[in-house]
Design a protein around this motif. Structure first.
Motif, PDB file in Angstrom:
ATOM      1  N   ARG A 336       0.849  -1.196   0.000  1.00 30.52           N
ATOM      2  CA  ARG A 336       0.000   0.000   0.000  1.00 30.52           C
ATOM      3  C   ARG A 336       0.885   1.247   0.000  1.00 30.52           C
ATOM      4  N   ALA A 337       0.280   2.395  -0.254  1.00 31.11           N
ATOM      5  CA  ALA A 337       1.019   3.660  -0.239  1.00 31.11           C
ATOM      6  C   ALA A 337       1.796   3.780   1.074  1.00 31.11           C
ATOM      7  N   GLY A 342       8.939  13.418   4.554  1.00 26.58           N
ATOM      8  CA  GLY A 342       9.428  14.058   5.787  1.00 26.58           C
ATOM      9  C   GLY A 342       9.989  13.046   6.757  1.00 26.58           C
ATOM     10  N   HIS A 343       9.509  11.800   6.675  1.00 29.38           N
ATOM     11  CA  HIS A 343      10.004  10.772   7.593  1.00 29.38           C
ATOM     12  C   HIS A 343      11.236  10.071   7.031  1.00 29.38           C
ATOM     13  N   PHE A 344      11.317  10.076   5.681  1.00 29.61           N
ATOM     14  CA  PHE A 344      12.412   9.374   5.012  1.00 29.61           C
ATOM     15  C   PHE A 344      12.664  10.065   3.679  1.00 29.61           C
ATOM     16  N   TYR A 345      13.925  10.186   3.279  1.00 28.62           N
ATOM     17  CA  TYR A 345      14.224  10.823   1.998  1.00 28.62           C
ATOM     18  C   TYR A 345      14.121   9.809   0.869  1.00 28.62           C
ATOM     19  N   GLY A 346      12.918   9.588   0.411  1.00 28.72           N
ATOM     20  CA  GLY A 346      12.707   8.636  -0.681  1.00 28.72           C
ATOM     21  C   GLY A 346      11.329   8.033  -0.552  1.00 28.72           C
ATOM     22  N   PRO A 347      10.906   7.299  -1.583  1.00 23.48           N
ATOM     23  CA  PRO A 347       9.589   6.689  -1.503  1.00 23.48           C
ATOM     24  C   PRO A 347       9.547   5.563  -0.461  1.00 23.48           C
ATOM     25  N   THR A 348       8.383   5.335   0.079  1.00 23.79           N
ATOM     26  CA  THR A 348       8.176   4.242   1.041  1.00 23.79           C
ATOM     27  C   THR A 348       6.852   3.567   0.700  1.00 23.79           C
ATOM     28  N   ALA A 349       6.661   2.367   1.202  1.00 23.09           N
ATOM     29  CA  ALA A 349       5.366   1.691   1.054  1.00 23.09           C
ATOM     30  C   ALA A 349       5.130   0.874   2.306  1.00 23.09           C
ATOM     31  N   LEU A 350       3.891   0.409   2.469  1.00 21.55           N
ATOM     32  CA  LEU A 350       3.554  -0.376   3.659  1.00 21.55           C
ATOM     33  C   LEU A 350       2.948  -1.713   3.262  1.00 21.55           C
ATOM     34  N   SER A 351       3.190  -2.719   4.077  1.00 24.69           N
ATOM     35  CA  SER A 351       2.506  -3.995   3.877  1.00 24.69           C
ATOM     36  C   SER A 351       1.017  -3.744   4.175  1.00 24.69           C
ATOM     37  N   PRO A 352       0.119  -4.612   3.693  1.00 24.57           N
ATOM     38  CA  PRO A 352      -1.319  -4.358   3.903  1.00 24.57           C
ATOM     39  C   PRO A 352      -1.690  -4.178   5.376  1.00 24.57           C
ATOM     40  N   ASP A 353      -0.981  -4.846   6.298  1.00 25.42           N
ATOM     41  CA  ASP A 353      -1.321  -4.659   7.718  1.00 25.42           C
ATOM     42  C   ASP A 353      -0.500  -3.534   8.358  1.00 25.42           C
ATOM     43  N   THR A 355       2.546  -3.200   9.135  1.00 26.30           N
ATOM     44  CA  THR A 355       3.591  -3.498  10.114  1.00 26.30           C
ATOM     45  C   THR A 355       4.978  -3.569   9.469  1.00 26.30           C
ATOM     46  N   ILE A 356       5.010  -3.602   8.131  1.00 22.93           N
ATOM     47  CA  ILE A 356       6.325  -3.551   7.479  1.00 22.93           C
ATOM     48  C   ILE A 356       6.397  -2.279   6.646  1.00 22.93           C
ATOM     49  N   LEU A 357       7.429  -1.511   6.908  1.00 21.10           N
ATOM     50  CA  LEU A 357       7.642  -0.286   6.147  1.00 21.10           C
ATOM     51  C   LEU A 357       8.778  -0.557   5.165  1.00 21.10           C
ATOM     52  N   TYR A 358       8.498  -0.363   3.870  1.00 28.44           N
ATOM     53  CA  TYR A 358       9.524  -0.575   2.853  1.00 28.44           C
ATOM     54  C   TYR A 358      10.151   0.769   2.484  1.00 28.44           C
ATOM     55  N   LEU A 359      11.473   0.793   2.439  1.00 30.78           N
ATOM     56  CA  LEU A 359      12.193   2.024   2.081  1.00 30.78           C
ATOM     57  C   LEU A 359      12.899   1.788   0.755  1.00 30.78           C
ATOM     58  N   TYR A 360      12.657   2.642  -0.233  1.00 31.71           N
ATOM     59  CA  TYR A 360      13.286   2.492  -1.545  1.00 31.71           C
ATOM     60  C   TYR A 360      14.442   3.488  -1.641  1.00 31.71           C
ATOM     61  N   LEU A 361      15.631   2.966  -1.846  1.00 34.63           N
ATOM     62  CA  LEU A 361      16.827   3.821  -1.859  1.00 34.63           C
ATOM     63  C   LEU A 361      17.190   4.211  -3.284  1.00 34.63           C
ATOM     64  N   HIS A 362      17.018   5.494  -3.594  1.00 33.30           N
ATOM     65  CA  HIS A 362      17.292   5.971  -4.943  1.00 33.30           C
ATOM     66  C   HIS A 362      18.746   6.362  -5.149  1.00 33.30           C
ATOM     67  N   HIS A 363      19.464   6.532  -4.049  1.00 40.71           N
ATOM     68  CA  HIS A 363      20.840   7.026  -4.176  1.00 40.71           C
ATOM     69  C   HIS A 363      21.772   6.166  -3.346  1.00 40.71           C
ATOM     70  N   LEU A 364      23.033   6.239  -3.658  1.00 41.54           N
ATOM     71  CA  LEU A 364      24.009   5.526  -2.847  1.00 41.54           C
ATOM     72  C   LEU A 364      24.102   6.238  -1.507  1.00 41.54           C
ATOM     73  N   ALA A 424      13.375  -3.476   4.317  1.00 41.02           N
ATOM     74  CA  ALA A 424      12.104  -3.746   4.997  1.00 41.02           C
ATOM     75  C   ALA A 424      12.323  -3.487   6.486  1.00 41.02           C
ATOM     76  N   VAL A 425      11.455  -2.686   7.065  1.00 40.70           N
ATOM     77  CA  VAL A 425      11.565  -2.368   8.486  1.00 40.70           C
ATOM     78  C   VAL A 425      10.350  -2.970   9.181  1.00 40.70           C
ATOM     79  N   LEU A 426      10.599  -3.992  10.004  1.00 42.02           N
ATOM     80  CA  LEU A 426       9.492  -4.655  10.692  1.00 42.02           C
ATOM     81  C   LEU A 426       9.184  -3.919  11.991  1.00 42.02           C
ATOM     82  N   LEU A 427       7.961  -3.431  12.078  1.00 37.54           N
ATOM     83  CA  LEU A 427       7.581  -2.617  13.226  1.00 37.54           C
ATOM     84  C   LEU A 427       6.799  -3.458  14.231  1.00 37.54           C
ATOM     85  N   GLN A 428       6.826  -3.015  15.461  1.00 36.43           N
ATOM     86  CA  GLN A 428       5.975  -3.635  16.474  1.00 36.43           C
ATOM     87  C   GLN A 428       4.596  -2.992  16.312  1.00 36.43           C
TER      88      GLN A 428
END
Ligand code: GLC
Length: 444
Positions: A336-337, A342-353, A355-364, A424-428
């Motif tokens: 999902r979106a 502001g929280h991260f410099y780059g696009p992010t997405a979330l698992s449907p529940d 609890t997992i935040l995906y961070l897409y790294l565009h730069h080295l 992938a950042v697994l959140l509590q």
């Protein structure tokens, strides 16, 4: 007796009404595959590939005469058209659906329409249906079928516009003639629905008239009656399901619940060997992750040649996109979106529940990445498609303040992807964001 009749009448009306009014939940279910698919391949294939010129617009805008444009019919052979090879490379790209131009604004139909002789079977050396075999090839591979259909038909004698400067008539002055056109159009639409049972219909060109003149509500009802679960893009004057920003990358999350960016690989929709402005796979994959992060899909266009082969530059982009999507599948399909900027410099997405935040790294990374304003405890961070567990450390967390600390994540060079690395950042629990301005001291 009369009361019984009235009661039956009311009951029938309510049932019909309920059938016509799709509930929000039913709509969500109908849109589910589209929302999860993320990547589609758009295919602009038509006689314009013969000279390698702008699809339809080249004659409409007067860069070539109509007659010369139509001479391309003779060169449209489809001699090496291999729908299975198309479907294979589309599947390899990671796309979950494809949308083929069954008829562009020039009016040339790629299927054996009975409604006009202007189709590839009767009017070109291709001499056969080009739509059906492609739909079957997609279905065999579990991919969804989308059919593009132009509302405008600049060749049809009853369509009001012929070119930008030649208008045949005004529909308001001659409603009979306009209705003849609409009847023709509905016939073609019914053929497409009957013959190919598309999962998606992609209209184009509704801008000439409003919903009333196009009878858009009727068209939608007709389509629904023939293919009940079909998804329709926005270009049906308000009777579609999802928005279609074209070429322009949204900079913030569109308000539409569902949307799809349609985009060319170079600057042309159809095959134009002279157009060398290809985006690199890196640029395309980065744009794709932005679409994912804003909750949308990417419909990436290819323009096959008149003989039906896919130009190597385009095939190469599809293959590299495929390498990336298959490696990062968990951070692509069904996500999902992400969280606001502001929280991260780059696009992010979330698992449907969430609890997992995906961070897409565009730069080295030049030093550790930083994640801000995450209230959740972090349980684990790993590199998607690689599995390496990453370490992180938290700075600026004051024991007296509820403002979350900054999470610094070290990303070793050896885990980086050539295009876009994904963490992938697994959140509590579901993501819980801090969205305030910071505070003064709360206690000490
Ligand atoms: C535009 C153009 C057309 C192209 C389409 C793709 O509306 O008229 O040539 O097929 O966009 O989105």
């Amino acid at each position: 007796m009369r009361t019984v009749h009235v009661a039956i009448f009311v009951l029938v009306c309510c049932t019909l009404h309920a059938a016509a009014q799709e509930t929000a939940a039913a709509r969500e279910r109908r849109m589910q595959w589209f929302q999860d698919a993320k990547l589609g391949v758009f295919i602009h294939w038509g006689i314009y590939a013969v000279n390698g010129i702008d699809e339809s617009w080249s004659f409409y805008n007067g860069y070539i005469s109509y007659d010369d444009y139509m001479k391309q019919l003779q060169g449209f052979t489809a001699a090496d058209y291999d729908p299975d090879a198309w479907a294979d490379i589309i599947r390899e790209s990671g796309a979950r659906y494809a949308v083929l131009t069954t008829k562009h604004h020039d009016g040339v139909a790629l299927w054996p329409t009975q409604a006009s002789g202007l189709n590839v079977v009767e009017a070109t050396p291709a001499g056969r249906d080009l739509v059906g075999p492609f739909c079957s090839a997609l279905r065999k591979r579990g991919l969804k079928t989308g059919l593009y259909f132009s509302q405008l038909d600049w060749s049809h004698p009853d369509y009001p516009h012929h070119t930008r400067i030649q208008k045949r008539y005004d529909p308001l002055d001659d409603p009979g003639r306009w209705n003849r056109f609409l009847t023709f159009q509905k016939r073609q639409l019914s053929e497409l629905c009957h013959m190919f049972q598309p999962d998606l219909l992609w209209f184009d060109g509704d801008w000439d008239y409003g919903a009333d003149l196009w009878q858009a509500a009727d068209q939608r009802a007709l389509i629904n009656s023939l293919v009940p679960n079909v998804i329709v893009n926005s270009r049906l004057n308000g009777y579609g399901d999802y928005a279609t920003p074209e070429q322009g990358m949204p900079v913030c999350r569109p308000r539409d619940r569902w949307w799809e960016l349609c985009m060319t690989m170079n600057d042309s929709w159809g095959y134009q060997p002279n157009d060398r402005t290809y985006k690199t796979p890196n640029q395309i994959i980065r744009l794709f992750t932005e679409c994912i992060g804003m909750g949308g899909n990417l419909l990436l266009d290819i323009g096959p040649r008149a003989d039906g082969t896919i130009p190597p530059e385009q095939a190469a982009i599809l293959k590299e996109t495929g390498r990336w999507t298959s490696k990062h599948a968990e951070a692509v399909y069904g996500v999902r979106a992400g969280i606001p900027h502001g929280h991260f410099y780059g696009p992010t997405a979330l698992s449907p529940d969430s609890t997992i935040l995906y961070l897409y790294l565009h730069h080295l990374p030049n030093g550790p990445l930083v994640l801000k304003g995450i209230r959740n405890k972090i349980n684990r961070i790993w590199v998607v498609g690689n599995g390496t567990k990453l370490t992180w450390d938290i700075k600026m967390k004051q024991y007296w303040s509820s403002v979350p600390g900054l999470v610094y994540i070290d990303v070793p060079e050896r885990v980086l992807d050539e295009q876009v690395t994904v963490l992938a950042v697994l959140l509590q629990g579901p993501v819980d964001l801090y969205r305030e301005y910071g505070t003064g001291i709360e206690s000490n």
